[in-house]
Design a protein around this motif. Structure first.
Motif, short mmCIF file in Angstrom:
data_model
loop_
_atom_site.label_atom_id
_atom_site.label_comp_id
_atom_site.label_asym_id
_atom_site.label_seq_id
_atom_site.Cartn_x
_atom_site.Cartn_y
_atom_site.Cartn_z
N ASP A 137 0.60 -1.30 0.10
CA ASP A 137 0.29 0.13 0.00
C ASP A 137 0.55 1.36 0.26
O ASP A 137 1.63 1.15 1.03
CB ASP A 137 -0.97 0.09 1.42
CG ASP A 137 -1.46 0.96 1.52
OD1 ASP A 137 -1.75 2.10 2.78
OD2 ASP A 137 -1.91 1.93 0.29
N SER B 170 -0.26 4.23 0.52
CA SER B 170 -0.67 5.20 0.55
C SER B 170 -0.39 6.84 1.48
O SER B 170 -1.29 6.99 1.33
CB SER B 170 -1.74 4.76 1.32
OG SER B 170 -1.71 4.46 2.35
N PRO C 246 -7.79 3.07 -1.89
CA PRO C 246 -7.82 1.49 -0.96
C PRO C 246 -7.38 1.18 0.07
O PRO C 246 -7.43 0.40 1.19
CB PRO C 246 -7.32 0.42 -2.90
CG PRO C 246 -8.37 1.36 -3.43
CD PRO C 246 -7.03 2.85 -3.30
N LEU D 261 -9.02 2.87 2.82
CA LEU D 261 -9.76 2.09 3.37
C LEU D 261 -9.51 0.60 4.01
O LEU D 261 -9.95 0.11 4.38
CB LEU D 261 -10.89 1.28 1.69
CG LEU D 261 -11.89 3.07 0.90
CD1 LEU D 261 -11.80 2.86 -0.08
CD2 LEU D 261 -12.61 3.37 2.26
N MET D 262 -8.27 -0.06 3.18
CA MET D 262 -8.18 -1.56 4.39
C MET D 262 -7.65 -1.27 5.48
O MET D 262 -8.12 -2.00 6.87
CB MET D 262 -7.46 -2.16 3.35
CG MET D 262 -7.99 -2.74 2.28
SD MET D 262 -6.27 -3.66 1.22
CE MET D 262 -5.19 -3.02 0.39
N ASN E 83 -13.26 -3.21 3.40
CA ASN E 83 -12.31 -4.39 2.75
C ASN E 83 -13.06 -4.68 1.44
O ASN E 83 -12.20 -4.16 0.12
CB ASN E 83 -11.94 -5.41 3.41
CG ASN E 83 -10.54 -5.34 4.13
OD1 ASN E 83 -9.57 -4.55 4.55
ND2 ASN E 83 -10.99 -5.48 5.62
N ALA F 290 -12.39 -1.47 -1.02
CA ALA F 290 -11.25 -1.78 -1.77
C ALA F 290 -10.67 -2.74 -2.62
O ALA F 290 -9.87 -2.45 -3.73
CB ALA F 290 -10.30 -2.10 0.11
N THR G 66 -9.79 -1.91 -6.81
CA THR G 66 -7.56 -2.57 -6.93
C THR G 66 -8.08 -3.26 -7.85
O THR G 66 -8.60 -4.38 -8.49
CB THR G 66 -7.21 -3.43 -5.83
OG1 THR G 66 -7.57 -2.52 -4.41
CG2 THR G 66 -5.68 -3.79 -6.18
N ALA H 67 -5.14 -6.93 -0.88
CA ALA H 67 -6.46 -6.92 -0.59
C ALA H 67 -7.63 -7.93 -0.48
O ALA H 67 -8.49 -7.48 0.37
CB ALA H 67 -6.59 -5.65 -1.57
#
Length: 1208
Positions: A13, A15, A379, A382-383, A409, A412, A416, A426
Motif C-alpha cells: 500500500d 497510501s 484502497p 480503506l483497508m 475491505n 477496497a 483495486t 486486498a
C-alpha cells in the motif's frame, strides 16, 4: 481453545506518497495487519541543470517562459495540495512545449524528462496506469536521444530506472525491478567519484534493492540496500541539506531487515539514524513532519517486537507532532493521519484500551474522508480503516464493527484493478474479515467467502514472493475452520498442505516463523481430535514448544502460544491419561492467563481452557482445590467484559453446571443469571432470523436447566423469569419490534417516530437479507455487504434508542425482560396459565392465575425428560402408521421397531394420552381443584393456557385423558385448552387488547385446492364457500377469493384490510429456515417472512386450515418455530392451527362448527363486524362435535387431536 492468530497480510500500500522540497518521493507502506508499519522509501528524480533553459521554433521565447513558469507554479501547487486539475493543466502546458520543440533541438530530452515527471506525479495520485506507461515512454525517448558521452546520461538512466521501480510497485513484475536495478547501477557506474549527484544515485539504487527484497525476501538485497545507502550517507557532508533524508532512508533499510529477521540491533540502528535525522532538521523545515513520522514508524516496529509500552507511546507522540505540523489541505495530511491511527491501533492491540481504538478509527476515518474518489491510495486507506474496525470487533464482539470492516475491505478490493500488485493483499484482508465474522457467527457462507478470497490471493501471488507464506498460512486456517463445521476430510487435507507449504517457504530466521509454525500445530491438533492419531498431538506439542523457544521475550503472541500448548497437553491427556500431560497443561494455561493483558479478547477462552484442565485434574485426584480453581476460572470467563459472547456464555454455563453438581450455595443462581443475560447477546438483531435460530440451537436447554435449578432452591419467580427470558427468544425479539408506543408518543414524539422506523427496517432486514456469497459479481457482493452493514448499524441504533427511551421517567423497564411482578400484572382475567418445565434434573409445573400474586409450584415426580422424548417418538410412529405426515423424528431403537409393528398396546395413542393424563395433566387439575362439567356447559368451562418446554411442546396436552373404560375422562371435561409460546406473548396480548378499527373488522377467506406438485384438496372449496355464504347471510363483512383469483401478494394486501383470515390450503413447515415456512397458493407461495414484514395492527384471528401449522422443530423445541407462532409474532391475537396432517373430510366440519359457535354467541348489535374473542371456546365446541361422531380408536383419535388453539 484460544483464538487462532492469523499471519499478517503484507501489503504494498503506497497510501503515503509525500514529497520534500528537494523532490524526494516518499512512500509510506501502511501495513494492513494488526501491527501496521509505515515503510518509507525516498527516491529522487535527478533533474539536469539545464532543464529549464528552453528555446522553441514555434513559440517565441517570451511565451515559452510564461508557459514554463505557469507549468512550474501548477506542478508545485499540486505537490502541496494534490489537486488533479493542477497537474492535468501542467501536463497540457508542457505537452504544448514539447510538441513545439523540434526533434533536433538539444532541449527536447530535458522537456521529455519533465513531461515524464509530470505524468509520474499524476500517476502517483490517481493510480492511472496509462500515466505511468506514458511517463516510461517519454523517459525512454529522452534516454534514446541522450548521447552515450552526454553529461545527462546518468540522470536519464536513473529516472527511467525510478519509473520502472514505480511500475514494479504496481504490478510486482520482477523483470521491471531487475531492469530498474540494471539502469540505476549503470548510472552509478558512469558518475564520477566526488560528483554531487553520486550520493543521491546510490540512495535511489539502494531503494530499488530494498523493493526487490520486499518482493523476494532475499537478505542479500537488503544488505546491498544498506551498503549503498551507508555509502551515500558517508559521502554526504555534514550540514548538507539532504543528509537528514538520507539518514532516514538508511534507517528505513535497517527497519526492513529488522522486520524480516527480528534482530534488535537493526531496529536500534534504525532509530538511531532516524533520530539523528530529526535532530539535524530545523523546526520549521517542511520535511520535519515526514522525518517524525518515519522515526515513529521505527519505534512502532520495535514495540511490535518487545511489547514495551514506552516505545508505542513514543511512536504516538512523534506522529502526533507530525500531524500537528501538517497544515490543513496538505497532500500528505491523509497518510500522516492514517499512520498515527495505526500507532493507536497497535497500542490498543496490546492494552485493549477502547479509547485507543476509537482514536484510531477517528483518525483513519478522517484520512479516508480527505482522500478523493479515484485517488490511487484510497484502497489502501480503506483497508487500514477496515482493519481497525476488525480489531475493535475482536475486543467488543460488536457485529457492526465486523460488518464495517467487510464493507470497507470489499470496497477496497473493488477499487483495486486486476493486475495491481496490491490486489492479493486486498483480497487477503477481505478474507480475514470474513474469517473473523465466521468465528463469531459460524456461518458456512462466511468461511466459504474467506476461502475464496484467500485462494485467489495465493493464486495471484508469484512463487518466491515474500507474502506468499503468510497468505498460505491464513488460507490454511480458513480450511481448518471450515473443517470444524463440515468435517469434510478435503478441507483438513487442504489446511495441512497450505500450512506445510507456508513453513517450507519461511526461512528459519524469519520473524513470522513462530506464528506460521503455530498455525500448522493448530491444524495437527484439529486432525488429532478428528482421527485420534497420537502422533499428530505429539507433533503439535513439539511445534508449540519450538515456537515458544523461538519467540523473543515480550512477544505479544506468547500468551496465545502458551494457551495453545496447554490445550494440546490437555487433549493428549484425554487420550493417554498421563497425569504429567495434565500438569503441563495447567502450568501453560496458568502462564497464559498471567501474561494475557486485562480486557484482552482471548481471556474468556483461556480461562475456560484452564478451568477445564483443573476440573479434569479434580476428577482424577479428587482434590477440592482444583475443583475450586475450575469454578473460579469458569466464573472469570463468564464475567469478562471483553471477548466473544460465545466463550463467555460457555464459561457461565459450565460455572452454573459445576455449582449444581458440587455446591449447595446460592452461587448457582448468580451463575445462571449471568448465562441468561449472555444468551441474548448470542443472537442479536443485527443477524437474520434464520441465523439467530442457528446460533441458539446449541443452547436450547439452558433456560429449562436454569429454571430447574431455581425451582430446587425455591426461587420459583426467578425460574419463571428465566423461562420467559430464554425461550422463544427470536419470536420475542420480533414481537418487541411491534410493540405499541401510544403511551410513549405523548412524551417524545420524534423519538417514537425513529423507534418505529428503525423497528420496521429491522423487521424487513431480519427476514429478507441475503449473504454476499450468492452474488457472483464483486459489485453485487459489495452492495450486499453494505446492506449487512446497514443492518448492524440499525441494530446498534436500536440499542441506543432503547437506552434513550429508558431515560424517560416511567419507561425505565421499556422492552427489558419482564420481572415476575410485571408478568403477573396482565394475566387473563379468568383461567390459569400452566408453565411446564421439563429437563433431565426434574419436571415441574408453575401455575399463574389472575387472582393471585403468587406462583403455584406443582412438582411432577412421575414425569421425566426421557418419558417426554419416548412419547414423542411413539406418537410419530403412530402417525406414520396411519399415513399422516409429520416432521421427521428419530424413531430408531426398540420403541420405534415395536411401535411400527403395532404389536403392543403399551405403545398406542391411547397409552400416550393416558400417560400424559396420569403423569402431567391430572396432577395439575387436582391441585387447581377444577371440576368436571357436562358437554352442554362449554361456555362455563375455565380456560387453561399450556406453556410447555422441550419435547413436551410436541405432545397433545389438550387431548390428555383416559378414553376407554368406566373411568374415561379427559382434559376437555375440565377446561378449554389453548397454547401460548410464552407467558409474555399472552400477557402482551391482554395488555394491548385495544379495540380493532371497525373498518377492518371482517373475515377474509381463501382456498387453494389445486396447487402444482401437491395433492388436490377439493374439500377446501366447500369449506370456504359454506363459511362465506353463511357470513354474508348474517350480514357480516366477508370476502372470499379462490385459487387463481388471489396471488400471495394480493393476499397480503387483503390481510391489511380484514382483521381475520381463514386459509384453507397446503401448509409447509421449513425447519431449516422457519421464516420460509409457507402456505401454497396456485400462483406462488405465501411465506411467513412476507407476512411478518407487513404492518397488521388490526390482526385478530387466523384460522389455518392447513396441515402441520403448529409443528415445531425438534432441535428448537422452545423456540416455537411454526406457522402458528409466526402468525402470533406477525400480530394476530389468536390462531387456530394443526399439529399434523388433517383430513380433507374432517377439516370442513370442524371449520363449519367453529364459525357457527362464534356466530351464535355474537353480542347483540354486532352488525357486520366479525371478531374472534371466543375462538378458543369455538374450537373446543367444534372438536367435541367431531368427537361425538367418532369412536376412540387410534385412527379416530388422531382425526380430531391435531386441531389446537394459540393465543388469547
Amino acid at each position: 481453545m484460544a483464538e487462532r492468530q492469523s499471519t499478517p497480510n503484507p501489503s504494498n500500500d503506497t497510501s503515503g506518497v509525500e514529497r520534500c522540497a528537494n523532490r524526494y518521493f516518499v512512500y509510506s507502506n501502511l501495513g494492513l495487519t494488526a501491527q501496521p508499519v509505515s515503510s518509507i522509501s525516498r527516491v529522487r528524480l535527478i533533474t539536469p541543470t539545464n532543464a529549464f533553459i528552453l528555446t522553441a521554433i514555434f513559440i517565441d521565447p517570451a511565451s515559452m517562459r510564461v508557459l514554463f513558469e505557469r507549468w512550474e507554479t501548477l506542478y508545485y501547487r499540486f505537490e502541496q495540495a494534490g489537486d488533479l486539475n493542477d497537474i492535468s493543466e501542467a501536463i497540457s502546458i508542457l505537452r504544448v512545449i514539447v510538441e513545439g520543440t523540434p526533434e533536433r533541438d538539444g532541449n527536447l530530452p530535458d522537456r521529455l524528462n519533465n513531461l515524464g515527471c509530470s505524468f509520474l506525479s499524476r500517476f502517483e495520485h490517481s493510480g492511472d496506469r496509462g500515466d505511468l506507461t506514458e511517463a516510461i515512454s517519454l523517459q525512454t525517448k529522452a534516454l534514446d536521444l541522450t548521447p552515450e558521452e552526454g553529461k545527462d546520461l546518468p540522470s536519464r538512466l536513473m529516472n527511467l530506472g525510478i519509473l520502472l521501480l514505480r511500475r514494479f510497485g504496481r504490478t510486482g513484475d520482477l523483470m521491471d525491478i531487475a531492469e530498474s536495478i540494471s539502469l540505476q547501477g549503470r548510472a552509478v557506474g558512469l558518475i564520477a567519484e566526488g560528483h554531487a549527484d553520486l550520493p543521491q544515485m546510490l540512495m535511489n539504487l539502494g531503494s530499488s534493492y530494498l523493493s526487490q527484497f520486499e518482493r523476494t525476501g532475499n537478505l542479500t538485497d537488503v544488505a546491498e540496500s544498506i551498503s549503498l545507502r551507508t555509502r551515500a550517507v558517508d559521502l554526504t557532508p555534514k550540514g548538507h541539506a539532504d543528509l537528514p533524508g538520507r539518514l532516514t532512508n538508511l534507517g528505513n533499510s535497517f527497519l526492513r531487515r529488522f522486520e524480516r529477521t527480528g534482530d534488535l540491533m537493526d531496529i536500534a540502528e534504525s532509530i538511531s539514524l532516524q533520530g539523528r535525522a530529526v535532530g539535524l532538521i530545523p523546526n520549521q523545515h517542511a520535511d520535519l513532519p515526514m522525518m517524525l513520522m518515519n522515526l515513529g514508524s521505527s519505534y512502532l516496529s520495535q514495540f511490535g517486537r518487545t511489547g514495551n509500552l514506552t516505545d508505542i507511546s513514543e511512536s504516538i507522540s512523534l506522529r502526533t507532532r507530525a500531524v500537528d505540523l501538517t497544515p490543513e489541505g496538505h497532500a500528505s495530511l491523509p497518510v500522516r493521519l492514517m499512520n498515527l491511527g495505526n500507532s493507536y491501533l497497535s497500542r490498543f492491540d496490546r492494552t485493549g484500551d477502547l479509547t485507543d481504538i476509537a482514536e484510531s478509527i477517528s483518525l483513519q476515518t478522517r484520512a479516508v474522508d480527505l482522500t478523493p474518489e479515484g485517488h490511487a491510495d484510497l484502497p489502501g486507506r480503506l483497508m487500514n480503516l477496515g482493519n481497525s474496525y476488525l480489531s475493535r470487533f475482536g475486543r467488543t464482539g460488536d457485529l457492526t464493527d465486523i460488518a464495517e470492516s467487510i464493507s470497507l475491505n470489499a470496497r477496497a478490493v473493488g477499487l483495486t484493478p486486476e493486475g495491481h500488485a496490491d490486489l492479493p493483499s486486498a483480497l487477503a484482508n477481505l478474507g480475514s474479515s470474513f474469517k473473523r465474522r465466521f468465528q463469531r457467527t459460524r456461518k458456512l457462507l462466511d468461511i466459504n467467502e474467506a476461502i475464496s478470497m484467500g485462494s485467489r490471493a495465493v493464486a495471484l501471488t508469484p512463487t518466491g514472493h515474500t507474502s506468499r507464506p503468510g497468505y498460505l498460512s491464513n488460507l490454511g486456517i480458513c480450511f481448518e475452520f471450515r473443517f470444524g463445521l463440515t468435517y469434510d476430510p478435503y478441507d483438513l487435507s487442504q489446511a495441512i498442505s497450505a500450512h506445510a507449504q507456508s513453513v517450507d517457504l519461511t526461512p528459519d530466521s524469519h520473524a513470522n516463523l513462530p506464528m506460521i509454525l503455530s498455525n500448522l500445530a493448530s491444524t495437527l491438533l484439529r486432525r488429532f481430535t478428528h482421527s485420534g492419531n497420537l502422533g499428530d498431538v505429539t507433533e503439535a506439542i513439539t511445534l508449540w514448544t519450538r515456537v515458544l523457544g523461538l519467540a523473543p521475550k515480550g512477544h505479544s503472541h506468547i500468551p496465545h502460544w502458551h494457551s495453545s500448548l496447554g490445550n494440546a497437553y490437555s487433549r493428549r491427556f484425554s487420550r493417554t491419561s498421563n497425569i504429567n500431560d495434565l500438569m503441563e497443561a495447567i502450568r501453560n494455561l496458568r502462564e497464559a492467563v498471567h501474561l494475557t493483558p486485562k480486557m484482552h479478547a482471548s481471556l474468556p477462552s483461556t480461562f475456560n481452557s484452564l478451568a477445564s484442565a483443573c476440573y479434569r485434574y479434580h476428577k482424577t485426584s479428587g482434590h477440592r482445590d482444583h475443583l475450586d480453581e475450575a469454578i473460579s476460572n469458569f466464573k472469570s470467563a463468564a464475567l469478562c467484559t471483553s471477548g466473544s459472547p460465545e466463550y463467555r456464555l460457555r464459561g457461565a454455563t459450565l460455572w452454573a453446571n459445576l455449582c449444581v453438581l458440587h455446591c449447595e450455595s446460592l452461587e448457582v443462581l448468580t451463575a445462571f443469571e449471568t448465562a441468561m443475560n449472555l444468551i441474548a447477546l448470542m443472537a442479536g438483531l443485527e443477524e437474520t432470523v434464520q441465523h439467530r435460530y442457528t446460533t441458539i440451537e446449541g443452547h436450547s436447554e439452558l433456560p429449562v436447566e436454569a429454571a430447574a435449578a431455581a425451582i430446587r432452591l425455591g426461587a420459583h419467580k426467578k425460574a419463571l423469569e428465566w423461562l420467559e427470558q430464554g425461550r422463544c427468544l427470536v419470536w420475542g425479539q420480533q414481537s418487541r419490534l411491534r410493540t405499541p408506543l401510544d403511551e410513549l408518543t405523548t412524551c417524545n414524539e420524534p423519538l417514537v417516530t425513529r423507534v418505529m422506523e428503525v423497528s420496521r427496517l429491522l423487521q424487513g432486514l431480519g427476514s429478507s437479507r441475503q449473504h454476499s456469497s450468492i452474488e457472483e459479481s464483486f459489485a453485487g457482493k459489495v452492495a450486499l455487504e453494505d446492506e449487512a452493514l446497514k443492518h448492524s448499524q440499525l441494530a446498534s441504533e436500536w440499542a441506543r434508542l432503547l437506552e434513550n427511551v429508558r431515560e424517560i421517567p416511567g419507561f425505565e423497564s421499556f422492552l427489558r425482560p419482564l420481572r415476575c411482578a410485571a408478568i403477573l400484572e396482565h394475566l387473563p382475567s379468568s383461567g390459569h396459565v400452566v408453565v411446564l418445565n421439563v429437563c433431565k434434573l426434574r419436571c415441574d409445573a408453575i401455575v399463574l392465575g389472575a387472582r393471585s400474586d403468587e406462583l403455584q409450584h406443582i412438582p411432577l415426580p412421575s414425569f421425566t425428560l426421557q418419558k417426554a422424548k419416548q412419547y414423542r417418538r411413539m406418537l410419530a410412529v403412530q402417525l406414520r402408521c396411519h399415513g399422516l405426515r409429520v416432521q421427521d423424528v428419530d424413531i430408531a431403537g426398540r420403541a420405534g421397531g415395536l411401535y411400527q409393528n403395532k404389536a403392543r398396546d403399551d405403545f398406542n395413542v391411547r397409552a400416550i394420552l393416558k400417560s400424559l393424563w396420569d403423569e402431567v395433566v391430572k396432577p395439575i387439575l387436582d391441585v387447581l381443584g377444577l371440576s368436571k362439567l357436562d358437554n352442554d356447559q362449554v361456555h362455563l368451562l375455565p380456560r387453561i393456557w399450556w406453556c410447555p418446554t422441550g419435547p413436551l411442546s410436541f405432545l397433545p396436552l389438550h387431548a390428555a385423558g383416559i378414553y376407554r373404560g368406566e373411568a374415561a375422562e379427559n382434559i376437555a371435561d375440565y377446561a378449554v385448552s389453548s397454547y401460548t409460546p410464552t407467558v409474555t406473548a399472552l400477557t402482551q396480548r391482554v395488555k394491548d387488547d385495544f379495540p380493532i378499527d371497525e373498518r377492518a373488522l371482517g373475515l377474509f377467506l381463501t382456498c387453494q385446492p389445486e396447487v402444482p406438485h401437491a395433492g388436490d384438496i377439493p374439500g377446501t372449496k366447500a369449506e370456504v364457500r359454506g363459511i362465506h355464504k353463511e357470513a354474508i347471510t348474517l350480514g357480516m363483512r366477508s370476502l372470499s377469493l379462490e385459487g387463481d383469483a388471489v396471488t400471495p401478494e394480493k393476499c397480503l394486501e387483503v390481510m391489511e384490510e380484514y382483521s381475520s383470515i381463514h386459509l384453507a390450503c397446503h401448509g409447509v413447515q421449513d425447519t431449516s429456515d422457519p421464516l420460509q415456512s409457507r402456505f401454497l397458493f396456485h400462483k406462488g407461495k405465501l411465506s411467513l417472512s412476507s407476512i411478518m414484514q407487513k404492518n397488521l395492527p388490526n390482526a385478530d384471528l387466523a384460522y389455518l386450515s392447513a396441515c402441520q401449522t403448529s409443528v415445531g422443530e425438534e432441535n428448537l423445541a422452545d423456540e416455537a418455530v411454526h406457522l402458528a407462532a409466526g402468525m402470533l409474532a406477525a400480530g394476530y391475537r389468536r390462531v387456530v392451527s394443526t399439529m399434523w396432517e388433517i383430513g380433507d373430510g374432517h377439516a370442513p366440519q370442524v371449520a363449519r362448527n367453529f364459525y357457527q359457535y362464534l356466530w351464535k354467541h355474537r353480542p347483540e348489535g354486532s352488525g357486520s363486524r366479525f371478531e374472534g374473542s371466543l375462538s378458543a371456546y369455538a374450537l373446543h365446541y367444534a372438536i367435541q362435535e367431531l368427537r361425538g361422531g367418532l369412536d376412540n380408536t387410534d385412527r379416530r383419535l388422531l382425526a380430531w387431536m391435531p386441531f389446537v388453539h394459540y393465543g388469547y
